[in-house]
Design an enzyme around this catalytic site. Structure first.
Site, PDB file in Angstrom:
ATOM      1  N   GLY A 171      -5.244  -0.880   7.427  1.00  0.00           N
ATOM      2  CA  GLY A 171      -4.883  -0.175   8.931  1.00  0.00           C
ATOM      3  C   GLY A 171      -4.176   1.072   8.870  1.00  0.00           C
ATOM      4  O   GLY A 171      -4.511   1.965   9.647  1.00  0.00           O
ATOM      5  N   GLY A 405     -35.141  22.704  18.691  1.00  0.00           N
ATOM      6  CA  GLY A 405     -33.654  22.381  19.153  1.00  0.00           C
ATOM      7  C   GLY A 405     -32.495  22.946  18.556  1.00  0.00           C
ATOM      8  O   GLY A 405     -31.591  22.967  19.148  1.00  0.00           O
ATOM      9  N   ALA A 406     -32.631  23.214  17.264  1.00  0.00           N
ATOM     10  CA  ALA A 406     -31.413  24.006  16.786  1.00  0.00           C
ATOM     11  C   ALA A 406     -31.055  25.219  17.321  1.00  0.00           C
ATOM     12  O   ALA A 406     -29.924  25.469  17.525  1.00  0.00           O
ATOM     13  CB  ALA A 406     -31.646  23.979  15.061  1.00  0.00           C
TER      14      ALA A 406
END
Length: 515
Positions: A171, A405-406
């Site tokens: 944790g 898209g880049a």
């Protein structure tokens, strides 16, 4: 009577300063590690540390715990100054029960985090912990949960920095991951959810502590570590340098400094960094260092996803965040890791009012089944989301390729980027000329007697009609094509113009980024 009480007070104070005692302090030094107090003194300006809760102890009786009570209970914390700026700091003390977290230790940490948020000051946590204190059972786990909740409360309000200079397992690794920046020290800091022994038992895999969760592993492969330090002194230098670029809190931007670097400085050699052949690689960092104040660029996440560069610099004394494709790696293409890296950086800059300058030279998103199957669509969308969401001043400069898209993802105009510039060498299109021609004229090329000559002519025509920056400028998606030599003054003028930018957002609880 009073003297007895004063003597007892002095005894308690002296005992608290000894941590787990001289023998455990000696053992810590023999490992080549500093103690919690030594680390805090190394980080803070001399004489400024004020400790909080030095007399705290646990209150448990099981497993003879009453015989193992120490003041501070494994966490040393308080506040002081770094370069004159108030900062809250806590350090796990490995000399006290292996630095394990008790319920009281968690209360100390969250008390400091509450103070930090209320007073608007950064928080630095120094990790050297065996994790949850087993003898306290679920109460220790509850303590971790409380710290996680406070990490979330402080996120985007004050900068949170973690230094990993010892073990963190289970944790205890999640609080560092929820902070803004993680610095890990080589051969000292380790972070993993399950250690090598569990990995061997469950999977039969032999692996060392360092290979599983060491600084280099997290700096290069997982991206958990933003910086990898060579030793504890180097680690503290990273923290101090990082804080010099960050504001105290989200209510104001970083403090400007007086710059002796001429804001109107020209660089006629800047264009020569780009190769004549756009397919040849070059190092984008050369361009970055030449346009920023005094050639000083503080890179973040340098070892992870090097196909994109992120970091801080100053322009005319004002801090900016820089995001840039790097054609030296993967031709500057965007992949899963680079999308995550840049999106996180953009969101931090936006949360703390740091303007963003984006330098573009990318052939697109990375193709391939590995990228597709591991979620390039999902992860790639994070970068789009981050730029769309950001309301700080945003300036983009296309220096080379900007395809598909880049092109959109790298702070294009319709993501509400304020100023978009391009060099004459810029190439903005759905596809590069050669790839586009092969798709658009496939049949003609197959039937041609001299396909090579036909292809060259068609590519030249495509570049003239679609790919050059003047086409983008004619549509206003590029505000201007600029002389590369004038890059620095043009960017600085844009930053000055945008200094008073205000953008009203629609009312909502929060958006839903594609995590």
């Amino acid at each position: 009577m009073h003297s007895e009480k004063i003597n007892k007070f002095r005894q308690h104070r002296e005992t608290a300063l000894q941590g787990g005692g001289p023998d455990r302090t000696k053992a810590q030094h023999e490992k080549g590690k500093l103690t919690a107090r030594e680390r805090i003194d190394l980080l803070l300006d001399e004489g400024t540390f004020v400790e909080v809760d030095p007399l705290a102890t646990h209150h448990y009786h099981e497993y003879d715990m009453q015989k193992k009570k120490y003041f501070t209970d494994g966490v040393v914390g308080g506040y002081g100054k770094i370069a004159g700026r108030q900062t809250f700091v806590f350090a796990y003390d490995f000399t006290v029960l292996g630095g394990t977290l008790s319920n009281m230790g968690a209360k100390k940490i969250t008390k400091l985090m509450d103070h930090a948020v209320r007073t608007g000051c950064p928080v630095v946590g120094i990790m050297d912990s065996g994790g949850a204190r087993i003898q306290e059972g679920i109460m220790s786990l509850d303590g971790f949960a409380d710290i996680f909740y406070h990490n979330q409360l402080a996120s985007g309000v004050v900068p949170q920095i973690t230094a990993s200079i010892g073990p963190s397992a289970g944790g205890s690794v999640y609080s560092p991951a929820m902070t803004d920046f993680v610095i890990m020290v080589q051969k000292a800091g380790t972070m993993f959810v399950t250690g090598p022994d569990v990995v061997k038992t469950v999977l039969g895999e032999e692996i060392s502590f360092d290979d599983l969760g060491g600084a280099v592993t997290h700096g290069t492969k997982s991206g958990v570590a933003h910086f990898v330090a060579s030793n504890e002194y180097d680690c503290m230098d990273y923290i101090r340098r990082l804080l010099s670029y960050l504001p105290q809190n989200n209510s104001r931007g970083p403090e400007p400094v007086k710059s002796d670097d001429d804001p109107n400085r020209l660089d006629h050699n800047l264009i020569n960094i780009l190769p004549e052949n756009p397919l040849e690689p070059y190092d984008m960092k050369e361009i970055i260092t030449k346009i920023v104040d005094n050639n000083e660029f503080f890179e973040v996440h340098e070892l992870f996803a090097p196909n994109i560069i992120v970091g801080y610099a100053r322009m005319d004394g004002k801090v900016v965040g820089i995001v840039a494709n790097n054609p030296m790696h993967l031709a500057g293409a965007l992949d899963i890791d680079s999308s995550n890296k840049a999106a996180r950086f953009v969101r931090f800059c936006d949360a703390f009012s740091i303007p963003i300058i984006t330098l573009v030279d990318t052939p697109g998103y990375m193709p391939g089944s590995n990228q597709e199957h591991n979620g390039i669509i999902r992860h790639g969308s994070k970068l789009l989301y981050a730029y769309c969401e950001a309301t700080v001043p945003k300036i983009a400069l296309v220096v080379g390729k900007a395809y598909g898209g880049a092109y959109i993802a790298m702070a294009s105009k319709n993501l509400r980027t304020d100023i978009n510039y391009a060099w004459p060498t810029a190439r903005c299109a759905v596809l590069g000329g050669e790839a586009a021609v092969k798709i658009m004229y496939r049949k003609e090329l197959q039937a041609a007697d001299d396909a090579e000559s036909l292809s060259k002519g068609l590519v030249d025509e495509f570049v003239e009609k679609f790919e050059n920056p003047y086409v983008a400028a004619s549509h206003g998606t590029v505000d201007n094509v600029i002389d590369p030599a004038e890059t620095r003054p043009m960017l600085i003028k844009a930053l000055h113009m945008l200094a008073g930018k205000r953008e009203k957002q629609l009312s909502r609880k929060h958006g839903n980024i594609n995590l």
